[in-house]
Write a protein that holds these residues in place. Structure first.
Motif, PDB file in Angstrom:
ATOM      1  N   ALA A 153       1.060  -0.979  -0.109  1.00  0.00           N
ATOM      2  CA  ALA A 153       0.118   0.006  -0.010  1.00  0.00           C
ATOM      3  C   ALA A 153       0.759   1.125  -0.275  1.00  0.00           C
ATOM      4  N   ASP A 154       2.462   1.021  -0.214  1.00  0.00           N
ATOM      5  CA  ASP A 154       3.056   2.553  -0.423  1.00  0.00           C
ATOM      6  C   ASP A 154       2.991   3.214   1.240  1.00  0.00           C
ATOM      7  N   PRO A 155       3.091   2.191   1.753  1.00  0.00           N
ATOM      8  CA  PRO A 155       3.368   3.088   3.463  1.00  0.00           C
ATOM      9  C   PRO A 155       4.386   4.743   2.997  1.00  0.00           C
ATOM     10  N   ALA A 156       4.018   5.210   3.948  1.00  0.00           N
ATOM     11  CA  ALA A 156       5.254   6.311   5.015  1.00  0.00           C
ATOM     12  C   ALA A 156       6.468   6.061   5.757  1.00  0.00           C
ATOM     13  N   ILE A 157       6.105   4.816   6.790  1.00  0.00           N
ATOM     14  CA  ILE A 157       6.448   4.127   7.446  1.00  0.00           C
ATOM     15  C   ILE A 157       6.454   2.647   7.416  1.00  0.00           C
ATOM     16  N   ILE A 158       7.576   2.327   7.682  1.00  0.00           N
ATOM     17  CA  ILE A 158       7.599   0.589   7.792  1.00  0.00           C
ATOM     18  C   ILE A 158       8.729  -0.097   8.753  1.00  0.00           C
ATOM     19  N   PHE A 159       7.824  -0.756   9.972  1.00  0.00           N
ATOM     20  CA  PHE A 159       8.166  -1.361  11.233  1.00  0.00           C
ATOM     21  C   PHE A 159       8.779  -2.971  10.356  1.00  0.00           C
ATOM     22  N   PHE A 160      10.415  -3.453  10.701  1.00  0.00           N
ATOM     23  CA  PHE A 160      10.942  -4.521  10.255  1.00  0.00           C
ATOM     24  C   PHE A 160      11.306  -5.510  11.701  1.00  0.00           C
ATOM     25  N   ASP A 161      10.410  -6.037  12.216  1.00  0.00           N
ATOM     26  CA  ASP A 161      11.295  -6.748  13.535  1.00  0.00           C
ATOM     27  C   ASP A 161      12.092  -7.794  12.928  1.00  0.00           C
ATOM     28  N   GLU A 162      13.106  -8.127  13.470  1.00  0.00           N
ATOM     29  CA  GLU A 162      13.849  -8.833  13.432  1.00  0.00           C
ATOM     30  C   GLU A 162      13.698  -9.414  11.759  1.00  0.00           C
ATOM     31  N   PRO A 163      13.764  -8.959  10.595  1.00  0.00           N
ATOM     32  CA  PRO A 163      13.652  -9.332   9.306  1.00  0.00           C
ATOM     33  C   PRO A 163      14.768 -10.544   8.808  1.00  0.00           C
ATOM     34  N   THR A 164      15.044 -11.017   9.360  1.00  0.00           N
ATOM     35  CA  THR A 164      16.461 -12.006   9.000  1.00  0.00           C
ATOM     36  C   THR A 164      16.847 -13.361   9.970  1.00  0.00           C
ATOM     37  N   THR A 189      10.014   6.175   6.017  1.00  0.00           N
ATOM     38  CA  THR A 189      10.200   6.264   7.191  1.00  0.00           C
ATOM     39  C   THR A 189      10.491   5.004   7.972  1.00  0.00           C
ATOM     40  N   THR A 190      11.026   4.353   8.552  1.00  0.00           N
ATOM     41  CA  THR A 190      11.244   3.134   8.779  1.00  0.00           C
ATOM     42  C   THR A 190      12.299   2.889  10.353  1.00  0.00           C
ATOM     43  N   VAL A 191      11.325   1.806  11.355  1.00  0.00           N
ATOM     44  CA  VAL A 191      12.225   1.542  12.418  1.00  0.00           C
ATOM     45  C   VAL A 191      12.617  -0.029  12.453  1.00  0.00           C
ATOM     46  N   THR A 192      13.547  -0.739  12.091  1.00  0.00           N
ATOM     47  CA  THR A 192      13.951  -1.976  12.969  1.00  0.00           C
ATOM     48  C   THR A 192      14.531  -2.236  13.901  1.00  0.00           C
ATOM     49  N   ILE A 193      14.064  -3.567  14.305  1.00  0.00           N
ATOM     50  CA  ILE A 193      14.308  -3.858  15.539  1.00  0.00           C
ATOM     51  C   ILE A 193      15.007  -5.547  15.162  1.00  0.00           C
ATOM     52  N   THR A 194      16.453  -5.568  15.336  1.00  0.00           N
ATOM     53  CA  THR A 194      16.949  -6.880  15.248  1.00  0.00           C
ATOM     54  C   THR A 194      18.448  -6.754  16.558  1.00  0.00           C
ATOM     55  N   HIS A 195      18.860  -8.171  16.400  1.00  0.00           N
ATOM     56  CA  HIS A 195      19.834  -8.405  16.955  1.00  0.00           C
ATOM     57  C   HIS A 195      20.963  -8.847  16.295  1.00  0.00           C
ATOM     58  N   ASP A 196      20.588  -8.406  14.830  1.00  0.00           N
ATOM     59  CA  ASP A 196      21.602  -8.756  13.731  1.00  0.00           C
ATOM     60  C   ASP A 196      22.880  -7.816  13.556  1.00  0.00           C
ATOM     61  N   MET A 197      23.896  -7.741  13.299  1.00  0.00           N
ATOM     62  CA  MET A 197      24.628  -6.878  13.692  1.00  0.00           C
ATOM     63  C   MET A 197      25.101  -6.753  11.943  1.00  0.00           C
ATOM     64  N   THR A 198      24.709  -7.623  11.212  1.00  0.00           N
ATOM     65  CA  THR A 198      24.852  -7.131   9.643  1.00  0.00           C
ATOM     66  C   THR A 198      23.971  -7.113   9.203  1.00  0.00           C
ATOM     67  N   SER A 199      22.817  -6.906   9.867  1.00  0.00           N
ATOM     68  CA  SER A 199      21.715  -5.795   8.897  1.00  0.00           C
ATOM     69  C   SER A 199      21.646  -4.560   9.432  1.00  0.00           C
ATOM     70  N   VAL A 200      22.168  -4.424  10.991  1.00  0.00           N
ATOM     71  CA  VAL A 200      22.299  -3.556  11.572  1.00  0.00           C
ATOM     72  C   VAL A 200      23.237  -2.304  10.579  1.00  0.00           C
ATOM     73  N   ARG A 201      24.889  -2.970  10.368  1.00  0.00           N
ATOM     74  CA  ARG A 201      25.440  -2.052   9.548  1.00  0.00           C
ATOM     75  C   ARG A 201      24.582  -2.009   7.407  1.00  0.00           C
ATOM     76  N   ALA A 202      23.945  -2.755   7.547  1.00  0.00           N
ATOM     77  CA  ALA A 202      23.605  -2.934   6.470  1.00  0.00           C
ATOM     78  C   ALA A 202      22.468  -2.077   5.728  1.00  0.00           C
ATOM     79  N   ILE A 203      21.585  -1.686   6.698  1.00  0.00           N
ATOM     80  CA  ILE A 203      20.408  -0.753   6.177  1.00  0.00           C
ATOM     81  C   ILE A 203      20.076  -0.184   7.704  1.00  0.00           C
ATOM     82  N   ALA A 204      20.880  -0.210   8.354  1.00  0.00           N
ATOM     83  CA  ALA A 204      20.903   1.830   9.297  1.00  0.00           C
ATOM     84  C   ALA A 204      21.337   2.938   9.040  1.00  0.00           C
TER      85      ALA A 204
END
Length: 248
Positions: A153-164, A189-204
């Motif tokens: 739906a082309d949202p303005a805000i996306i949340f990613f909960d542990e995407p990997t 605008t995105t907010v991601t919660i994760t433990h994966d530091m590879t994801s952090v470095r890739a998307i933050a």
């Protein structure tokens, strides 16, 4: 775009959020890191209004999340759930088009399917996948379907909960790359919660460290490794020794 001011939340005697202050700029990718049980998911639920804070204020696009029309408010959001969370009984295209087939923004069925197929294409899945059931897909494909649903739906805000979570390193890298590309294209605008530091470095763009219900540190991802906060240092290095308590 998103602002939390001195947000508190307790469940009985368990004080989960103890005065969270956090701002996310429009079009920014914020990643919240922290150990299990530190309140990362509670932060997302408070922003969405699924949980009402005991104290503090949360604004989205300048508006108090507790005020106004809920349907209009939630229409701003897309969500990629941990484990994809697809509906087993619905074919893939109906999973992707779930919001488009319901509510105020309901689209004609043929149009909703067309949009779903296009979003599937954007995440690397062909039209032949559209009529399959989730059980017929691999874990990585299911995650891609979940991502297609989040952006349908082309949202303005996306949340990613542990995407990997649950993905092998190669597929995790594919998902991280897709997230970064799609978010940049949409300007979301995105907010991601994760433990994966590879994801952090890739998307933050920016990182916030949540520990014991408070933001310990926040800053640009490129400054994370040089942060002098001992909690951040222990978490990103994965050391057992440090101020973060571990079970032994």
């Amino acid at each position: 775009m998103i602002r939390l001011c001195d947000v508190h939340k307790s469940f009985g005697g368990n004080h989960v959020l103890r005065g969270v202050d956090l701002g996310v700029e429009r079009g920014q990718s914020m990643v919240i890191i922290g150990g299990s049980g530190t309140g990362k998911s509670v932060v997302l639920k408070c922003i969405l209004g699924l949980i009402r804070p005991d104290a503090g204020r949360i604004e989205v696009d300048g508006r108090d999340v507790t005020q106004g029309d809920r349907d209009d408010f939630l229409a701003k959001f897309g969500m990629l759930f941990q484990g994809a969370a697809l509906f087993d009984s619905l074919p893939v295209w109906q999973n992707v088009a779930f919001r488009l087939l319901r509510g105020r923004g309901k689209r004609p069925r043929a149009e909703a399917r067309e949009i779903a197929v296009e979003k599937l294409r954007r995440v690397g899945l062909g039209p032949e996948v559209a009529d399959l059931l989730p059980a017929e897909l691999s874990g990585g494909m299911q995650k891609r379907v979940g991502l297609a649903r989040a952006i349908a739906a082309d949202p303005a805000i996306i949340f990613f909960d542990e995407p990997t979570t649950g993905l092998d390193p190669i597929m995790a890298g594919v998902i991280n790359e897709l997230i970064r590309e799609i978010v940049a294209e949409m300007g979301a605008t995105t907010v991601t919660i994760t433990h994966d530091m590879t994801s952090v470095r890739a998307i933050a763009d920016r990182v916030a460290m949540l520990h014991r219900g408070k933001i310990r540190w926040t800053g640009p991802v490129e400054e994370m490794d040089a942060a002098r906060d001992p909690y951040v240092d222990q978490f990103i290095s994965g050391r057992a020794e440090g101020p973060i308590e571990t079970l032994r």
